[in-house]
Design a protein around this motif. Sequence first.
Motif, PDB file in Angstrom:
ATOM      1  N   MET A 124       0.825  -1.207   0.000  1.00  0.00           N
ATOM      2  CA  MET A 124       0.000   0.000   0.000  1.00  0.00           C
ATOM      3  C   MET A 124       0.862   1.261   0.000  1.00  0.00           C
ATOM      4  O   MET A 124       0.501   2.262  -0.628  1.00  0.00           O
ATOM      5  CB  MET A 124      -0.948   0.006   1.207  1.00  0.00           C
ATOM      6  N   LEU A 125       1.980   1.225   0.670  1.00  0.00           N
ATOM      7  CA  LEU A 125       2.887   2.373   0.692  1.00  0.00           C
ATOM      8  C   LEU A 125       3.350   2.733  -0.718  1.00  0.00           C
ATOM      9  O   LEU A 125       3.250   3.885  -1.145  1.00  0.00           O
ATOM     10  CB  LEU A 125       4.086   2.062   1.591  1.00  0.00           C
ATOM     11  N   GLY A 126       3.807   1.754  -1.476  1.00  0.00           N
ATOM     12  CA  GLY A 126       4.260   2.006  -2.841  1.00  0.00           C
ATOM     13  C   GLY A 126       3.116   2.273  -3.798  1.00  0.00           C
ATOM     14  O   GLY A 126       3.205   3.144  -4.663  1.00  0.00           O
ATOM     15  N   GLY A 127       2.018   1.519  -3.648  1.00  0.00           N
ATOM     16  CA  GLY A 127       0.883   1.706  -4.543  1.00  0.00           C
ATOM     17  C   GLY A 127       0.269   3.093  -4.424  1.00  0.00           C
ATOM     18  O   GLY A 127      -0.023   3.751  -5.426  1.00  0.00           O
ATOM     19  N   ILE A 128       0.096   3.559  -3.212  1.00  0.00           N
ATOM     20  CA  ILE A 128      -0.475   4.891  -3.005  1.00  0.00           C
ATOM     21  C   ILE A 128       0.497   5.970  -3.469  1.00  0.00           C
ATOM     22  O   ILE A 128       0.087   6.982  -4.036  1.00  0.00           O
ATOM     23  CB  ILE A 128      -0.898   5.070  -1.536  1.00  0.00           C
ATOM     24  N   THR A 129       1.780   5.746  -3.261  1.00  0.00           N
ATOM     25  CA  THR A 129       2.775   6.719  -3.730  1.00  0.00           C
ATOM     26  C   THR A 129       2.712   6.864  -5.243  1.00  0.00           C
ATOM     27  O   THR A 129       2.643   7.987  -5.770  1.00  0.00           O
ATOM     28  CB  THR A 129       4.188   6.291  -3.300  1.00  0.00           C
ATOM     29  N   TYR A 130       2.725   5.743  -5.955  1.00  0.00           N
ATOM     30  CA  TYR A 130       2.640   5.813  -7.416  1.00  0.00           C
ATOM     31  C   TYR A 130       1.297   6.374  -7.867  1.00  0.00           C
ATOM     32  O   TYR A 130       1.213   7.074  -8.878  1.00  0.00           O
ATOM     33  CB  TYR A 130       2.891   4.446  -8.043  1.00  0.00           C
ATOM     34  N   CYS A 131       0.227   6.078  -7.141  1.00  0.00           N
ATOM     35  CA  CYS A 131      -1.086   6.619  -7.490  1.00  0.00           C
ATOM     36  C   CYS A 131      -1.086   8.140  -7.369  1.00  0.00           C
ATOM     37  O   CYS A 131      -1.551   8.832  -8.276  1.00  0.00           O
ATOM     38  CB  CYS A 131      -2.147   6.014  -6.583  1.00  0.00           C
ATOM     39  N   PHE A 132      -0.557   8.664  -6.270  1.00  0.00           N
ATOM     40  CA  PHE A 132      -0.502  10.112  -6.095  1.00  0.00           C
ATOM     41  C   PHE A 132       0.357  10.775  -7.169  1.00  0.00           C
ATOM     42  O   PHE A 132      -0.015  11.818  -7.713  1.00  0.00           O
ATOM     43  CB  PHE A 132       0.027  10.489  -4.713  1.00  0.00           C
ATOM     44  N   VAL A 133       1.495  10.179  -7.478  1.00  0.00           N
ATOM     45  CA  VAL A 133       2.372  10.764  -8.494  1.00  0.00           C
ATOM     46  C   VAL A 133       1.680  10.762  -9.857  1.00  0.00           C
ATOM     47  O   VAL A 133       1.716  11.768 -10.577  1.00  0.00           O
ATOM     48  CB  VAL A 133       3.720  10.008  -8.553  1.00  0.00           C
ATOM     49  N   ALA A 134       1.025   9.665 -10.212  1.00  0.00           N
ATOM     50  CA  ALA A 134       0.353   9.583 -11.515  1.00  0.00           C
ATOM     51  C   ALA A 134      -0.816  10.557 -11.596  1.00  0.00           C
ATOM     52  O   ALA A 134      -0.990  11.239 -12.614  1.00  0.00           O
ATOM     53  CB  ALA A 134      -0.124   8.155 -11.770  1.00  0.00           C
ATOM     54  N   VAL A 135      -1.603  10.658 -10.538  1.00  0.00           N
ATOM     55  CA  VAL A 135      -2.754  11.575 -10.563  1.00  0.00           C
ATOM     56  C   VAL A 135      -2.275  13.019 -10.594  1.00  0.00           C
ATOM     57  O   VAL A 135      -2.801  13.845 -11.353  1.00  0.00           O
ATOM     58  CB  VAL A 135      -3.687  11.315  -9.357  1.00  0.00           C
ATOM     59  N   PHE A 136      -1.278  13.336  -9.787  1.00  0.00           N
ATOM     60  CA  PHE A 136      -0.735  14.692  -9.799  1.00  0.00           C
ATOM     61  C   PHE A 136      -0.197  15.042 -11.189  1.00  0.00           C
ATOM     62  O   PHE A 136      -0.431  16.135 -11.699  1.00  0.00           O
ATOM     63  CB  PHE A 136       0.375  14.831  -8.755  1.00  0.00           C
ATOM     64  N   HIS A 137       0.490  14.105 -11.799  1.00  0.00           N
ATOM     65  CA  HIS A 137       1.046  14.350 -13.120  1.00  0.00           C
ATOM     66  C   HIS A 137      -0.057  14.479 -14.165  1.00  0.00           C
ATOM     67  O   HIS A 137       0.036  15.302 -15.081  1.00  0.00           O
ATOM     68  CB  HIS A 137       2.023  13.235 -13.493  1.00  0.00           C
ATOM     69  N   TRP A 138      -1.109  13.677 -14.044  1.00  0.00           N
ATOM     70  CA  TRP A 138      -2.240  13.764 -14.964  1.00  0.00           C
ATOM     71  C   TRP A 138      -2.906  15.136 -14.864  1.00  0.00           C
ATOM     72  O   TRP A 138      -3.211  15.751 -15.884  1.00  0.00           O
ATOM     73  CB  TRP A 138      -3.235  12.654 -14.651  1.00  0.00           C
ATOM     74  N   VAL A 139      -3.110  15.625 -13.650  1.00  0.00           N
ATOM     75  CA  VAL A 139      -3.713  16.947 -13.465  1.00  0.00           C
ATOM     76  C   VAL A 139      -2.787  18.026 -14.015  1.00  0.00           C
ATOM     77  O   VAL A 139      -3.233  18.982 -14.662  1.00  0.00           O
ATOM     78  CB  VAL A 139      -4.048  17.195 -11.976  1.00  0.00           C
ATOM     79  N   PHE A 140      -1.493  17.874 -13.793  1.00  0.00           N
ATOM     80  CA  PHE A 140      -0.526  18.834 -14.324  1.00  0.00           C
ATOM     81  C   PHE A 140      -0.583  18.879 -15.849  1.00  0.00           C
ATOM     82  O   PHE A 140      -0.619  19.961 -16.442  1.00  0.00           O
ATOM     83  CB  PHE A 140       0.890  18.477 -13.851  1.00  0.00           C
ATOM     84  N   LEU A 141      -0.604  17.709 -16.494  1.00  0.00           N
ATOM     85  CA  LEU A 141      -0.690  17.670 -17.952  1.00  0.00           C
ATOM     86  C   LEU A 141      -2.005  18.258 -18.449  1.00  0.00           C
ATOM     87  O   LEU A 141      -2.038  18.929 -19.484  1.00  0.00           O
ATOM     88  CB  LEU A 141      -0.526  16.234 -18.466  1.00  0.00           C
ATOM     89  N   PHE A 142      -3.078  18.026 -17.716  1.00  0.00           N
ATOM     90  CA  PHE A 142      -4.372  18.588 -18.070  1.00  0.00           C
ATOM     91  C   PHE A 142      -4.317  20.117 -18.013  1.00  0.00           C
ATOM     92  O   PHE A 142      -4.809  20.807 -18.913  1.00  0.00           O
ATOM     93  CB  PHE A 142      -5.444  18.044 -17.128  1.00  0.00           C
ATOM     94  N   CYS A 143      -3.704  20.659 -16.967  1.00  0.00           N
ATOM     95  CA  CYS A 143      -3.584  22.119 -16.838  1.00  0.00           C
ATOM     96  C   CYS A 143      -2.702  22.707 -17.936  1.00  0.00           C
ATOM     97  O   CYS A 143      -3.015  23.772 -18.482  1.00  0.00           O
ATOM     98  CB  CYS A 143      -3.035  22.487 -15.462  1.00  0.00           C
ATOM     99  N   VAL A 144      -1.625  22.037 -18.267  1.00  0.00           N
ATOM    100  CA  VAL A 144      -0.744  22.509 -19.340  1.00  0.00           C
ATOM    101  C   VAL A 144      -1.489  22.510 -20.661  1.00  0.00           C
ATOM    102  O   VAL A 144      -1.387  23.463 -21.443  1.00  0.00           O
ATOM    103  CB  VAL A 144       0.536  21.644 -19.414  1.00  0.00           C
ATOM    104  N   GLU A 145      -2.251  21.461 -20.924  1.00  0.00           N
ATOM    105  CA  GLU A 145      -3.018  21.385 -22.174  1.00  0.00           C
ATOM    106  C   GLU A 145      -4.096  22.466 -22.215  1.00  0.00           C
ATOM    107  O   GLU A 145      -4.309  23.089 -23.264  1.00  0.00           O
ATOM    108  CB  GLU A 145      -3.656  20.004 -22.328  1.00  0.00           C
ATOM    109  N   ALA A 146      -4.768  22.710 -21.092  1.00  0.00           N
ATOM    110  CA  ALA A 146      -5.781  23.765 -21.048  1.00  0.00           C
ATOM    111  C   ALA A 146      -5.143  25.131 -21.280  1.00  0.00           C
ATOM    112  O   ALA A 146      -5.686  25.967 -21.996  1.00  0.00           O
ATOM    113  CB  ALA A 146      -6.509  23.734 -19.707  1.00  0.00           C
ATOM    114  N   ARG A 147      -4.005  25.351 -20.698  1.00  0.00           N
ATOM    115  CA  ARG A 147      -3.293  26.625 -20.900  1.00  0.00           C
ATOM    116  C   ARG A 147      -2.864  26.765 -22.356  1.00  0.00           C
ATOM    117  O   ARG A 147      -2.975  27.835 -22.948  1.00  0.00           O
ATOM    118  CB  ARG A 147      -2.079  26.689 -19.966  1.00  0.00           C
TER     119      ARG A 147
END
Length: 160
Positions: free
Chosen positions: A117-140
């Motif tokens: 769970m420690l690794g799974g949640i870490t990778y989940c947070f990184v992937a979601v954060f990165h997805w939101v970041f890419l979404f914001c860059v694309e919107a901009r």
Amino acid sequence: MSARSQLPGMRLFWWLRNRALRIGVITGVYLSFVFVAWLVVANRFPELQPFAGIRNIAAAVTVLLLMLIPVLRFRREPVRMFVAGLTAWTLLTFTYIGMEMNFSLLESRMGAFHIFMLGGITYCFVAVFHWVFLFCVEARHQHVAQAPQGAASASRHSIH
């Protein structure tokens, strides 16, 4: 013709057609080797006990750097980043379960499910954060691309 950099040992896993699984498996193998080496050095070499702090920091930094392989490899594809990271961490969890058989006190420190769970949640947070970041860059990017050129040049002249 450009030469692509490959991780050592990658040729053994060409039978995996999915790139995310291939990177995840090789990263999991790397993480497992570091974990087993860390555990063996910590428990089988008592003469290195004065250097335990340095050993633990070096191993933790190595694990963190290895965890970055899927993140950096799939920096534009968050879903594949998550799949590769979770695959790698699953292999590390299986290695942890195997090492619990040899080192009985390991389970009392942290259970295998907790490690997973420690690794799974870490990778989940990184992937979601990165997805939101890419979404914001694309919107901009879309916003800048749709801005009328006349308004942009008029605003530049009014600043003077």
